[in-house]
Write a protein that holds these residues in place. Structure first.
Motif, PDB file in Angstrom:
ATOM      1  N   LEU A 170       4.267  -5.594  -4.791  1.00  0.00           N
ATOM      2  CA  LEU A 170       4.993  -6.571  -3.979  1.00  0.00           C
ATOM      3  C   LEU A 170       5.969  -7.368  -4.842  1.00  0.00           C
ATOM      4  O   LEU A 170       7.108  -7.647  -4.422  1.00  0.00           O
ATOM      5  N   ASN A 174       9.965  -7.483  -4.293  1.00  0.00           N
ATOM      6  CA  ASN A 174      10.727  -8.728  -4.151  1.00  0.00           C
ATOM      7  C   ASN A 174      11.945  -8.733  -5.071  1.00  0.00           C
ATOM      8  O   ASN A 174      13.055  -9.095  -4.668  1.00  0.00           O
ATOM      9  N   LYS A 184      14.522  -4.209   3.410  1.00  0.00           N
ATOM     10  CA  LYS A 184      13.558  -5.190   3.909  1.00  0.00           C
ATOM     11  C   LYS A 184      12.276  -4.516   4.380  1.00  0.00           C
ATOM     12  O   LYS A 184      11.167  -5.065   4.253  1.00  0.00           O
ATOM     13  N   LEU A 185      12.425  -3.280   4.912  1.00  0.00           N
ATOM     14  CA  LEU A 185      11.268  -2.544   5.400  1.00  0.00           C
ATOM     15  C   LEU A 185      10.276  -2.263   4.275  1.00  0.00           C
ATOM     16  O   LEU A 185       9.062  -2.426   4.447  1.00  0.00           O
ATOM     17  N   LEU A 187       9.913  -3.980   1.548  1.00  0.00           N
ATOM     18  CA  LEU A 187       9.309  -5.259   1.165  1.00  0.00           C
ATOM     19  C   LEU A 187       8.199  -5.645   2.138  1.00  0.00           C
ATOM     20  O   LEU A 187       7.114  -6.080   1.730  1.00  0.00           O
ATOM     21  N   LEU A 188       8.462  -5.450   3.437  1.00  0.00           N
ATOM     22  CA  LEU A 188       7.446  -5.764   4.438  1.00  0.00           C
ATOM     23  C   LEU A 188       6.232  -4.848   4.312  1.00  0.00           C
ATOM     24  O   LEU A 188       5.082  -5.280   4.480  1.00  0.00           O
ATOM     25  N   ASN A 189       6.486  -3.593   3.992  1.00  0.00           N
ATOM     26  CA  ASN A 189       5.369  -2.664   3.777  1.00  0.00           C
ATOM     27  C   ASN A 189       4.491  -3.106   2.613  1.00  0.00           C
ATOM     28  O   ASN A 189       3.256  -3.031   2.674  1.00  0.00           O
ATOM     29  N   GLU A 191       4.117  -6.188   1.576  1.00  0.00           N
ATOM     30  CA  GLU A 191       3.378  -7.377   1.996  1.00  0.00           C
ATOM     31  C   GLU A 191       2.179  -6.997   2.875  1.00  0.00           C
ATOM     32  O   GLU A 191       1.084  -7.555   2.745  1.00  0.00           O
ATOM     33  N   VAL A 192       2.388  -6.062   3.786  1.00  0.00           N
ATOM     34  CA  VAL A 192       1.294  -5.595   4.649  1.00  0.00           C
ATOM     35  C   VAL A 192       0.165  -4.996   3.816  1.00  0.00           C
ATOM     36  O   VAL A 192      -1.027  -5.239   4.066  1.00  0.00           O
ATOM     37  N   ASN A 195      -1.817  -7.707   2.164  1.00  0.00           N
ATOM     38  CA  ASN A 195      -2.685  -8.347   3.158  1.00  0.00           C
ATOM     39  C   ASN A 195      -3.916  -7.484   3.464  1.00  0.00           C
ATOM     40  O   ASN A 195      -5.046  -7.981   3.538  1.00  0.00           O
TER      41      ASN A 195
END
Length: 437
Positions: A170, A174, A184-185, A187-189, A191-192, A195
């Motif tokens: 992550l 970033n 952005k996709l 980056l979101l992956n 983050e997911v 989590n």
């Protein structure tokens, strides 16, 4: 995301607040033998059986009784003779004192006491075997819990390492996004995935804490006591079916318990047969009595003392057939016990065959999982290098990461499954309490 980070930080400091004492397998065994509730009750049952097998509970000793008393009387009487003369006595007072000591002893009862005494001794031995069975089952439970704590501890370590990798990914995502080198996709992956790994880490921590409390309860100590366990296990390289079967026939506690039950029933038959013989009893007593009378009596004082003794023979020649019925039923029970012995011998043989197959399969799976982990480690290492060079996508990297984590988890499960299977074999062969942990 921030909430998960806070939770992880809290878990970290909470874990630091507890003393992480190392609980070895040997210490777990000692604590179980000293504190386990079921074992403590079993030990008390042995004490009860020991008390019951004492000579004081067999009827071999005589019975000695003592009695004493004092009585006072104040009577008035009117006596009329045949000639019509009336004699009155008013308020005649008398006081009597008495005391005696007696002895009763059965000289012969058809050998019933002797057989009952031997039966009580065997009952004591049976209670020790029952306690041994409870100890074995308690140790199996403790080790199952111990190895579950070990498995979850190793899984926690692997998930923690995987979480660290996800956080590093992550961080790279970033940086890459800030410099316009990724979407952005991606980056979101990332983050997911952080989590998901954080949730997985929190869940495994909860399972680990629960397992530790379960183990503490079986050890008979405060359930909030925190500790670490030894995650190293060793295996018996080879088990021979015939050798285990021979040991089981000689030392398996369930077979030994059934053998004791057969002996006890044999004594029941002999005890019932003793009722067909006569009994010879001895009774004796020594006593005195003394009377203090007033002037209205002929004698002012009366004193008597002496010894009495006697022997009595009793023979229940016919009791309506109840003794015969008890003897016949005891013989039927003996037949049932022999049938049960044959059944349990076959059952033990089947259980040993099944346990060996489970163990051998578990060892094979363990070796396969070890190779699988090695393969996944190499695969992940190469995938990580390619990801850093931008040659593969983050999805491919994540898949390699998940494959490695799953392989490590499967290896841990296989390792402790194999160890638990080995313990079952040791219990069946009667060697569980002889193993050095």
């Amino acid at each position: 995301m921030k909430q998960i980070k806070c939770t992880l930080i809290l878990l970290f400091f909470v874990s630091l607040g507890y003393s992480q004492n190392q609980l070895t397998k040997k210490e777990a065994v000692n604590l179980t033998l000293e504190n386990n509730y079921g074992i403590l009750i079993a030990k008390n049952n042995i004490k009860i059986a020991e008390n019951n097998s004492s000579v004081f509970n067999t009827g071999f000793l005589p019975k000695v009784t003592a009695s004493s008393g004092i009585n006072y009387s104040n009577t008035s009487s009117e006596l009329t003779s045949q000639s019509g003369t009336v004699t009155n006595t008013d308020n005649a007072e008398a006081t009597s004192y008495s005391g005696a000591i007696g002895l009763n002893y059965t000289l012969f009862d058809g050998f019933g006491r002797a057989y009952n005494y031997k039966k009580l001794k065997e009952s004591h031995n049976l209670s020790e075997l029952e306690a041994k069975a409870i100890i074995e089952n308690s140790l199996l439970q403790v080790f199952s819990l111990y190895y579950e704590v070990a498995r979850l501890s190793e899984d926690t370590k692997n998930i923690s390492e995987s979480l660290a990798i996800s956080k590093q990914r992550l961080k790279r995502a970033n940086y890459a996004f800030d410099y316009g080198q990724t979407t952005k996709l991606q980056l979101l992956n990332a983050e997911v995935d952080v989590n998901n790994d954080s949730i997985r880490y929190i869940n495994i921590q909860r399972l680990l804490a629960n397992s530790k409390r379960d183990l503490n309860l079986s050890l008979g100590r405060n359930v909030t006591t925190d500790f670490n366990v030894d995650t190293n296990v060793t295996f018996n390289s080879l088990f021979d079916f015939n050798t285990i079967l021979e040991k089981a026939k000689a030392y398996n506690v369930e077979i030994q318990k059934l053998d004791k039950s057969i002996i006890l029933n044999d004594f029941d038959i002999k005890i019932n047969k003793s009722d067909l013989l006569p009994t010879l009893n001895l009774t004796s007593s020594y006593g005195f009595s003394k009377y203090d009378n007033d002037a209205t009596f002929t004698y002012a004082d009366q004193l008597s003392k002496g010894l009495t003794a006697g022997v009595s023979l009793n023979w229940n020649i016919f009791d309506g057939g109840t003794t015969k019925t008890r003897i016949d039923n005891s013989k039927i029970v003996a037949d049932n016990l022999q049938i049960q012995k044959e059944q349990i011998n076959n059952s033990i043989e089947r259980s040993i065959a099944n346990a060996l197959e489970v163990y051998n399969n578990a060892i094979f799976i363990l070796q396969a999982e070890e190779k699988n982990v090695e393969t996944n480690l190499r695969n992940f290492s190469r995938t990580e290098e390619q990801y850093k060079l931008g040659q593969i996508t983050s999805i491919e990297f994540r898949q390699a990461q998940i494959n490695l984590l799953n392989a490590q988890s499967s290896l841990n499960q296989a390792k402790y499954d194999a160890k638990n299977a080995e313990l079952i074999i040791l219990q069946l062969s009667g060697d569980l309490l002889n193993v050095e942990f």
